[in-house]
Design a protein around this motif. Structure first.
Motif, PDB file in Angstrom:
ATOM      1  N   GLN A  25       0.835  -1.187   0.000  1.00 32.71           N
ATOM      2  CA  GLN A  25       0.000   0.000   0.000  1.00 32.71           C
ATOM      3  C   GLN A  25       0.885   1.257   0.000  1.00 32.71           C
ATOM      4  O   GLN A  25       1.853   1.351   0.753  1.00 32.71           O
ATOM      5  N   GLY A  26       0.551   2.202  -0.859  1.00 29.30           N
ATOM      6  CA  GLY A  26       1.313   3.434  -0.960  1.00 29.30           C
ATOM      7  C   GLY A  26       2.483   3.384  -1.910  1.00 29.30           C
ATOM      8  O   GLY A  26       3.135   4.415  -2.144  1.00 29.30           O
ATOM      9  N   ASP A  27       2.769   2.217  -2.474  1.00 30.35           N
ATOM     10  CA  ASP A  27       3.897   2.091  -3.395  1.00 30.35           C
ATOM     11  C   ASP A  27       3.640   2.840  -4.700  1.00 30.35           C
ATOM     12  O   ASP A  27       2.503   3.013  -5.142  1.00 30.35           O
ATOM     13  N   ALA A  28       4.729   3.254  -5.318  1.00 29.60           N
ATOM     14  CA  ALA A  28       4.720   3.719  -6.701  1.00 29.60           C
ATOM     15  C   ALA A  28       5.333   2.613  -7.543  1.00 29.60           C
ATOM     16  O   ALA A  28       6.415   2.106  -7.225  1.00 29.60           O
ATOM     17  N   VAL A  29       4.646   2.220  -8.600  1.00 29.28           N
ATOM     18  CA  VAL A  29       5.086   1.092  -9.422  1.00 29.28           C
ATOM     19  C   VAL A  29       5.195   1.519 -10.877  1.00 29.28           C
ATOM     20  O   VAL A  29       4.266   2.121 -11.434  1.00 29.28           O
ATOM     21  N   ILE A  30       6.333   1.217 -11.471  1.00 33.82           N
ATOM     22  CA  ILE A  30       6.516   1.324 -12.918  1.00 33.82           C
ATOM     23  C   ILE A  30       6.313  -0.077 -13.481  1.00 33.82           C
ATOM     24  O   ILE A  30       7.018  -1.016 -13.088  1.00 33.82           O
ATOM     25  N   VAL A  48      -5.919  -6.836 -14.474  1.00 36.88           N
ATOM     26  CA  VAL A  48      -4.528  -6.708 -14.024  1.00 36.88           C
ATOM     27  C   VAL A  48      -4.295  -5.311 -13.459  1.00 36.88           C
ATOM     28  O   VAL A  48      -3.677  -5.143 -12.390  1.00 36.88           O
ATOM     29  N   ILE A  49      -4.784  -4.301 -14.153  1.00 37.43           N
ATOM     30  CA  ILE A  49      -4.631  -2.921 -13.692  1.00 37.43           C
ATOM     31  C   ILE A  49      -5.340  -2.719 -12.360  1.00 37.43           C
ATOM     32  O   ILE A  49      -4.774  -2.149 -11.414  1.00 37.43           O
ATOM     33  N   ASP A  50      -6.589  -3.205 -12.271  1.00 34.14           N
ATOM     34  CA  ASP A  50      -7.341  -3.066 -11.023  1.00 34.14           C
ATOM     35  C   ASP A  50      -6.630  -3.763  -9.868  1.00 34.14           C
ATOM     36  O   ASP A  50      -6.582  -3.236  -8.747  1.00 34.14           O
ATOM     37  N   ALA A  51      -6.072  -4.929 -10.131  1.00 34.29           N
ATOM     38  CA  ALA A  51      -5.383  -5.672  -9.073  1.00 34.29           C
ATOM     39  C   ALA A  51      -4.140  -4.933  -8.589  1.00 34.29           C
ATOM     40  O   ALA A  51      -3.848  -4.905  -7.388  1.00 34.29           O
ATOM     41  N   LEU A  52      -3.410  -4.333  -9.515  1.00 36.71           N
ATOM     42  CA  LEU A  52      -2.237  -3.562  -9.113  1.00 36.71           C
ATOM     43  C   LEU A  52      -2.640  -2.318  -8.327  1.00 36.71           C
ATOM     44  O   LEU A  52      -1.997  -1.954  -7.331  1.00 36.71           O
ATOM     45  N   LEU A  53      -3.724  -1.683  -8.749  1.00 42.74           N
ATOM     46  CA  LEU A  53      -4.211  -0.515  -8.008  1.00 42.74           C
ATOM     47  C   LEU A  53      -4.717  -0.924  -6.624  1.00 42.74           C
ATOM     48  O   LEU A  53      -4.559  -0.180  -5.656  1.00 42.74           O
ATOM     49  N   ASP A  54      -5.301  -2.112  -6.521  1.00 40.73           N
ATOM     50  CA  ASP A  54      -5.678  -2.630  -5.196  1.00 40.73           C
ATOM     51  C   ASP A  54      -4.442  -2.799  -4.327  1.00 40.73           C
ATOM     52  O   ASP A  54      -4.453  -2.485  -3.130  1.00 40.73           O
ATOM     53  N   ALA A  55      -3.361  -3.305  -4.945  1.00 39.05           N
ATOM     54  CA  ALA A  55      -2.142  -3.577  -4.186  1.00 39.05           C
ATOM     55  C   ALA A  55      -1.479  -2.295  -3.684  1.00 39.05           C
ATOM     56  O   ALA A  55      -0.982  -2.255  -2.556  1.00 39.05           O
ATOM     57  N   VAL A  56      -1.478  -1.234  -4.497  1.00 38.42           N
ATOM     58  CA  VAL A  56      -0.810   0.008  -4.085  1.00 38.42           C
ATOM     59  C   VAL A  56      -1.738   0.925  -3.303  1.00 38.42           C
ATOM     60  O   VAL A  56      -1.275   1.823  -2.592  1.00 38.42           O
ATOM     61  N   GLY A  57      -3.050   0.714  -3.432  1.00 37.85           N
ATOM     62  CA  GLY A  57      -4.005   1.504  -2.661  1.00 37.85           C
ATOM     63  C   GLY A  57      -4.210   2.908  -3.193  1.00 37.85           C
ATOM     64  O   GLY A  57      -3.566   3.332  -4.163  1.00 37.85           O
ATOM     65  N   PRO A  58      -5.079   3.675  -2.547  1.00 36.44           N
ATOM     66  CA  PRO A  58      -5.448   5.001  -3.055  1.00 36.44           C
ATOM     67  C   PRO A  58      -4.330   6.033  -2.999  1.00 36.44           C
ATOM     68  O   PRO A  58      -4.417   7.061  -3.677  1.00 36.44           O
ATOM     69  N   HIS A  59      -3.306   5.781  -2.209  1.00 40.42           N
ATOM     70  CA  HIS A  59      -2.196   6.724  -2.105  1.00 40.42           C
ATOM     71  C   HIS A  59      -0.994   6.298  -2.967  1.00 40.42           C
ATOM     72  O   HIS A  59       0.030   6.987  -2.971  1.00 40.42           O
ATOM     73  N   GLY A  60      -1.142   5.193  -3.668  1.00 42.36           N
ATOM     74  CA  GLY A  60      -0.060   4.704  -4.508  1.00 42.36           C
ATOM     75  C   GLY A  60      -0.164   5.213  -5.928  1.00 42.36           C
ATOM     76  O   GLY A  60      -1.102   5.932  -6.295  1.00 42.36           O
ATOM     77  N   HIS A  61       0.826   4.858  -6.751  1.00 46.43           N
ATOM     78  CA  HIS A  61       0.885   5.301  -8.147  1.00 46.43           C
ATOM     79  C   HIS A  61       1.238   4.127  -9.049  1.00 46.43           C
ATOM     80  O   HIS A  61       2.011   3.243  -8.651  1.00 46.43           O
ATOM     81  N   LEU A  62       0.695   4.152 -10.234  1.00 42.31           N
ATOM     82  CA  LEU A  62       1.011   3.158 -11.251  1.00 42.31           C
ATOM     83  C   LEU A  62       1.339   3.888 -12.550  1.00 42.31           C
ATOM     84  O   LEU A  62       0.524   4.660 -13.058  1.00 42.31           O
ATOM     85  N   LEU A  63       2.539   3.651 -13.070  1.00 42.03           N
ATOM     86  CA  LEU A  63       3.000   4.262 -14.324  1.00 42.03           C
ATOM     87  C   LEU A  63       3.260   3.172 -15.338  1.00 42.03           C
ATOM     88  O   LEU A  63       3.889   2.151 -15.021  1.00 42.03           O
ATOM     89  N   VAL A  64       2.785   3.385 -16.554  1.00 40.85           N
ATOM     90  CA  VAL A  64       3.108   2.489 -17.663  1.00 40.85           C
ATOM     91  C   VAL A  64       3.626   3.308 -18.834  1.00 40.85           C
ATOM     92  O   VAL A  64       3.212   4.455 -19.029  1.00 40.85           O
TER      93      VAL A  64
END
Length: 275
Positions: A25-30, A48-64
């Protein structure tokens, strides 16, 4: 989590798997990804996107990456942030179209980001070099980003191009086009007109990048992980940058491929031989 190739993966199973390999939770992921490496996913790439967003939570970031390589010389249409398709896989293409995604304005190496600081991460990308200092990948360093190579390897890790720039390698000034240190890219401007721009520090070939995998394993920077049937890799961006500065200091040409048909690595090797 089962690794059966015939298993249909669900959002919860994927979220659990991402948490198990160390996405918190809170991670930033590339994310660099091969969707087909996961086998069958219930709901497709969005799951897959939803699952990664679940893993990082509302304070996390996902970059592609949503790279388009919009260069006239490569016969790629001018970049339009709303319509230009990502040329680096189905997950980036799906993510860029989501209403919560923010796409950077860059004609060759745009990215899409979801997260509370997405607008800051993508801001003024055109004024940075594609994968150099102050580009979105570089800005992810302040979030201590993790790089997930989902079903893929270091030869698709765009952050290694950032490492070339941050390590001060002079060959990043060598472009594909003979006699100049830039390429010409094009895009659709706010008036709907085609506009041209110079692109410096042009990212070159990545076919030689897998050479770093074993050295990075040996120093504990690269971890081999598994998400369902997908053989994957996980790294911290800051650790990668620091390790690559040392590796590239010892061998400045280690990331350049040895393929004779490459349009840029032989030129860059010759350039380095004259330094």
């Amino acid at each position: 989590m089962s690794n059966r190739p015939d298993q249909v993966l669900t959002r919860q199973q994927l979220a659990d798997a991402f948490a198990e390999i160390g996405i918190q939770q809170g991670d930033a992921v590339i994310l660099h990804s091969s969707f087909k490496s996961l086998g069958t996913v219930d709901g497709g790439p969005n799951t897959v996107i939803d699952a990664l967003l679940d893993a990082v939570g509302p304070h996390g970031h996902l970059l592609v990456p949503t790279f388009t390589y919009s260069l006239p010389m490569w016969h790629v249409e001018p970049f339009d942030p709303k319509t230009s398709k990502a040329r680096v896989g189905v997950i980036p293409e799906v993510l860029r179209q989501r209403p919560d995604a923010h796409r950077s304005f860059h004609p060759t190496h745009s990215v899409a980001v979801i997260g509370p600081h997405a607008e800051d991460i993508i801001r003024n990308h055109l004024h940075a070099t594609p994968l150099g200092a102050d580009c979105p990948f570089d800005r992810m360093r302040k979030f201590d980003a993790k790089i997930l190579m989902l079903g893929t390897f270091q030869d698709t890790n765009s952050s290694l191009h950032l490492c070339e720039v941050l390590a001060g390698l002079p060959y990043v000034r060598v472009a594909f086009t003979e006699g100049q240190d830039f390429e010409i890219a094009w895009f659709i401007n706010e008036d709907g007109q085609v506009e041209y721009t110079q692109i410096f520090e042009v990212p070159g070939c990545s076919r030689g990048f897998r050479v770093v995998e074993e050295p990075l394993r040996q120093v504990g920077v690269l971890r081999d992980v598994r998400v369902g049937p997908s053989v994957s890799q996980l790294l911290r961006l800051n650790d990668l940058v620091n390790a690559m500065k040392e590796l590239l200091h010892a061998d400045p040409t280690m990331l350049l491929c040895t393929h004779n048909d490459c349009g840029i690595c032989p030129k860059r090797r010759r350039f380095m031989a004259k330094q």
